[in-house]
Design a protein around this motif. Sequence first.
Motif, PDB file in Angstrom:
ATOM      1  N   ASN A   1       0.865  -1.167   0.000  1.00 21.97           N
ATOM      2  CA  ASN A   1       0.000   0.000   0.000  1.00 21.97           C
ATOM      3  C   ASN A   1       0.907   1.224   0.000  1.00 21.97           C
TER       4      ASN A   1
ATOM      5  N   THR B   1       0.294   4.257   0.097  1.00 24.04           N
ATOM      6  CA  THR B   1      -0.143   5.364   0.938  1.00 24.04           C
ATOM      7  C   THR B   1       0.138   5.105   2.406  1.00 24.04           C
ATOM      8  N   THR B   2      -0.196   3.911   2.889  1.00 20.31           N
ATOM      9  CA  THR B   2      -0.054   3.614   4.316  1.00 20.31           C
ATOM     10  C   THR B   2       1.219   2.847   4.641  1.00 20.31           C
TER      11      THR B   2
ATOM     12  N   GLN C   1      -2.950   2.447  -3.811  1.00 18.53           N
ATOM     13  CA  GLN C   1      -2.783   3.764  -3.187  1.00 18.53           C
ATOM     14  C   GLN C   1      -3.912   4.049  -2.209  1.00 18.53           C
TER      15      GLN C   1
ATOM     16  N   GLY D   1      -6.280   4.754   0.859  1.00 22.91           N
ATOM     17  CA  GLY D   1      -6.017   5.486   2.084  1.00 22.91           C
ATOM     18  C   GLY D   1      -6.826   5.037   3.280  1.00 22.91           C
TER      19      GLY D   1
ATOM     20  N   THR E   1      -7.506   5.400  -3.760  1.00 28.88           N
ATOM     21  CA  THR E   1      -6.725   6.632  -3.599  1.00 28.88           C
ATOM     22  C   THR E   1      -6.759   7.046  -2.137  1.00 28.88           C
ATOM     23  N   PRO E   2      -5.877   7.980  -1.726  1.00 31.64           N
ATOM     24  CA  PRO E   2      -5.939   8.473  -0.343  1.00 31.64           C
ATOM     25  C   PRO E   2      -7.193   9.285  -0.066  1.00 31.64           C
TER      26      PRO E   2
END
Length: 736
Positions: free
Chosen positions: A217, A219-220, A283, A285, A331-332
Amino acid sequence: MNKFVKTALMAGAAWSALSTFAMAQDVAGPGDEATSVDEIVVTARRRDEALKDVPIAVSAISSERLDQTGASDITALQQQTPNATVQIARGSNSTLISFIRGVGQQDPLWGFEPGVGLYIDDVYVARPQGAVLDIFDVNRIEVLRGPQGTLYGRNTIGGAIKYVTKRLGNEPSFLGRGTIGSYDQRDFLMSASVPLSDTFAVGGAVAVYNRDGFGQNLTTGQEHYDKDVKAFRASAEWTPSDSFFLRLAYDRVEDDSSPRHGHREVNSTTGGFTPPADIYDTQAGLTGEQSVVTEGVALTAEYVLSDSLTFKSISAYRSGDTQTVIDFDQTPLPTLDVPAIYSDDQFTQELQLLFTGERWSGVAGLFYLDGTSSGVFDTIAGNLGVVIAAAGSVETESFSAFADFSFDLSDRLHASIGGRYTRDDKTGEVFRAFYLGATRSPLTGGTPRAILQTRTNYTASDTFEQFTPRASISYDFSDDLTGYASVGQGFKSGGWDMRGDAFLVPQTVNGYEPETVTTYEIGLKGSAFDRRLSFASAVFYSDFKDQQITTQQVATPPATGIASVVDNAGASTIYGFELEGTAYLTDSLTSTVSLGYLKNEFDEFITLVTGTPVDISNSRTPQNSPEWSAFWSLTHSSTVAGGDLRITPSVSYRSDFHLFDAPDPVLDQDGYALVDLAIIWRAPSGAYEFGVVGRNLTDEEYKVGGYNFAGATFNNSISAFYGPPRTVSASVTLRF
């Protein structure tokens, strides 16, 4: 029936090619393993029978074959079974999606019934969460293709999958296995059984599966497509006499793998997000707990009343709890984020009387189920500034009575007839509301606040009744060759849409009715060339009526929202053939082949999304219905260092298919082949074993699920979930 005749000719041509190939070989007879259809014993008709004598299309995959091909979990059935889809559900790590002959259930939301029944030691598993069973402590897996409404009842319109575990022996036993592999795979399995007396034995198995993610991931920073699963099974068996057997069994699975969000397939309309380069990356979130726990206990009793009559009782309780998060927009941004909580429990009781006469046999019984399935989920719609909360439950009380009998009309001619009456009493509660603010609702632990608008709030009850008959006739052309013809019916129960938005779609409160499948089938099973060739083949024609079809409806301002519509919208004609065979080419070389052909076409697809009924069947194609599926393996056995070395390369193939009824060039999957290789060496004493398994050796990229929320309202959220990449593992096994 012209299509049916055409399919029969195609099946005959395919079988002719395989049998000619086997006949041309200078072969030796089979080894000691029970691999021919007259040696394999199955319980497809609720009683022990040789596979050759069962007038049903059944794939029986033994533990030895599963080991030889390096199968790790129940999804390996998809590669080895013709016309079957057995996959991990989209957005999940352990939820099962099953289709057989194009009939099944893609949406595992609570309240929706499966189309393929799953059984663990004859205990019905009503919900698919936690049902991606890892293969350990298993005797065999049976795949029954076609509707099994007579002996297995509701929700087996596509077929049934039976996971049969091993019984404890009267000698102490132990198995330990450690496996390491790609992506830091670290698996451990241990099973043991101990007889405490001449009549009482206990046993258990524990398995731990760990693996880093195929992706990340972005994002995280979390692992993506990783595995963190623990499984446990324990049993006790008491056999005080030859006429009585009692078994108490418990199983539990804990899945703490990271959330699986999928891969964005197209550019976003907001935020400038593009698809990650690696198909296993995301990606997403949305964060939160991902946890699945399922467990069950079963008590099985068998009592031989006389030489011709046996009584059997199966009592079981199962429950499951799931917490998960799925970021649909990948997405985030909180454009389409879905945290969800599911819970279910069920009690089942089955009573059977098994009859055996000089020229007849059969089974009659009663079945009862009392279950509740419930859940809550949010749809956090950041672009709309609201969260859509949905909650509900379905309580089901089901009762059925069934009987199936076989008669020997002559030494070679046999007939069977059976039927099942089922009554489902259901009560559904559905709630749906808007809350201001693109954060979790109070229903999933978010900030307490007032409801902006209640969209759905109702309780409904209904009763669904169905009689599902089955009849067959079979003829033994010789001691080694049997042909049969059968007709059978199955149904999937009706209910209510747990996502239903009564504000957008008022008819959702009426629910939907059962769907039915009637299948006509002819088959040929047996062995030839002094049992050097074993095979089973079937040709089928199915009439699928009142299909329960889910259509997504997205409303844009001034109307706002997203909801599904579930109606009995479809009817299909399905036909095809299946062929499975094993040829003993030499003393050391064995080949296994399966081939499936499937033609699945909508005759009717009525949509009400436009407000007026419209038939759009000419623009729809049934999902998870590849026209061709095939499997081939070749096992070479030799003696190396005094031990038995088996090398098994295998190839499986699926032609192109659609993930959704509406064709989509972004999500449709082209045909693909998977190449595997298993090398196993067992010591002369059988006490230890070394194995190396390579799966998807060509690193094929293929989709197994997806979501499609195209357009600006939800940030053009089209995402896909992919099957595992190339992996290699090595294992050490100890036995005594």
